[in-house]
Write a protein that holds these residues in place. Structure first.
Motif, PDB file in Angstrom:
ATOM      1  N   MET A 149      34.856  28.617  56.574  1.00  0.00           N
ATOM      2  CA  MET A 149      34.492  28.444  55.171  1.00  0.00           C
ATOM      3  C   MET A 149      35.460  29.201  54.269  1.00  0.00           C
ATOM      4  O   MET A 149      35.937  28.670  53.268  1.00  0.00           O
ATOM      5  N   ARG A 150      35.787  30.450  54.648  1.00  0.00           N
ATOM      6  CA  ARG A 150      36.748  31.230  53.849  1.00  0.00           C
ATOM      7  C   ARG A 150      38.114  30.551  53.816  1.00  0.00           C
ATOM      8  O   ARG A 150      38.776  30.511  52.775  1.00  0.00           O
ATOM      9  N   ASN A 151      38.543  30.020  54.952  1.00  0.00           N
ATOM     10  CA  ASN A 151      39.839  29.329  54.985  1.00  0.00           C
ATOM     11  C   ASN A 151      39.849  28.133  54.047  1.00  0.00           C
ATOM     12  O   ASN A 151      40.841  27.898  53.351  1.00  0.00           O
ATOM     13  N   LEU A 152      38.760  27.367  54.030  1.00  0.00           N
ATOM     14  CA  LEU A 152      38.687  26.209  53.138  1.00  0.00           C
ATOM     15  C   LEU A 152      38.687  26.655  51.685  1.00  0.00           C
ATOM     16  O   LEU A 152      39.428  26.104  50.859  1.00  0.00           O
ATOM     17  N   LEU A 153      37.884  27.660  51.355  1.00  0.00           N
ATOM     18  CA  LEU A 153      37.847  28.141  49.977  1.00  0.00           C
ATOM     19  C   LEU A 153      39.200  28.702  49.547  1.00  0.00           C
ATOM     20  O   LEU A 153      39.655  28.451  48.427  1.00  0.00           O
ATOM     21  N   GLU A 154      39.844  29.431  50.449  1.00  0.00           N
ATOM     22  CA  GLU A 154      41.172  29.965  50.131  1.00  0.00           C
ATOM     23  C   GLU A 154      42.165  28.831  49.882  1.00  0.00           C
ATOM     24  O   GLU A 154      42.962  28.886  48.948  1.00  0.00           O
ATOM     25  N   PHE A 155      42.101  27.797  50.717  1.00  0.00           N
ATOM     26  CA  PHE A 155      42.980  26.642  50.531  1.00  0.00           C
ATOM     27  C   PHE A 155      42.749  26.017  49.160  1.00  0.00           C
ATOM     28  O   PHE A 155      43.686  25.663  48.455  1.00  0.00           O
TER      29      PHE A 155
END
Length: 115
Positions: free
Chosen positions: A80-86
């Motif tokens: 989830m963090r990776n998607l939000l960061e992207f």
């Protein structure tokens, strides 16, 4: 996160039941939720839920573990963090006032207190 992974994650969330499952698992935290309870909460048949869980898992948004005879699902917070960061990595284009409300919202929520 690369573009194909982001597209897969966003596609997985672009369905009402899958989004409801993901939100339920995010609220549940690391404890997770048994599959049967997810089906009841979201209002889907177990075989349909299985398909949704597989799609979310393949997209890197949820994970599972076995506890006895039960399978417990939880949100994959790293995914989830990776998607939000992207999604916000190119935010603002040099104009921080555009994304400032996002940072303020994250700080104001009870789930993400500032340290």
């Amino acid at each position: 996160m690369q573009l194909p992974d982001a597209v897969e994650a966003l596609s997985a969330l672009a369905h009402g039941h899958r989004l409801a499952v993901f939100r339920l698992l995010v609220r549940a935290g690391a404890e997770g939720v048994p599959a049967g309870e997810i089906a009841r909460e979201v209002g889907v048949l177990p075989n349909t839920l299985s398909t949704h869980l597989n799609i979310l898992g393949h997209a890197g948004l949820i994970q599972s573990r076995r506890e006895g005879r039960s399978v417990i699902y939880s949100a994959d917070f790293e995914g989830m963090r990776n998607l939000l960061e992207f999604l916000v990595s190119d935010c603002c284009g040099g104009r921080p006032e555009i994304c400032a409300p996002l940072a303020q919202m994250a700080e104001a929520t009870q789930c993400c207190p500032s340290r």
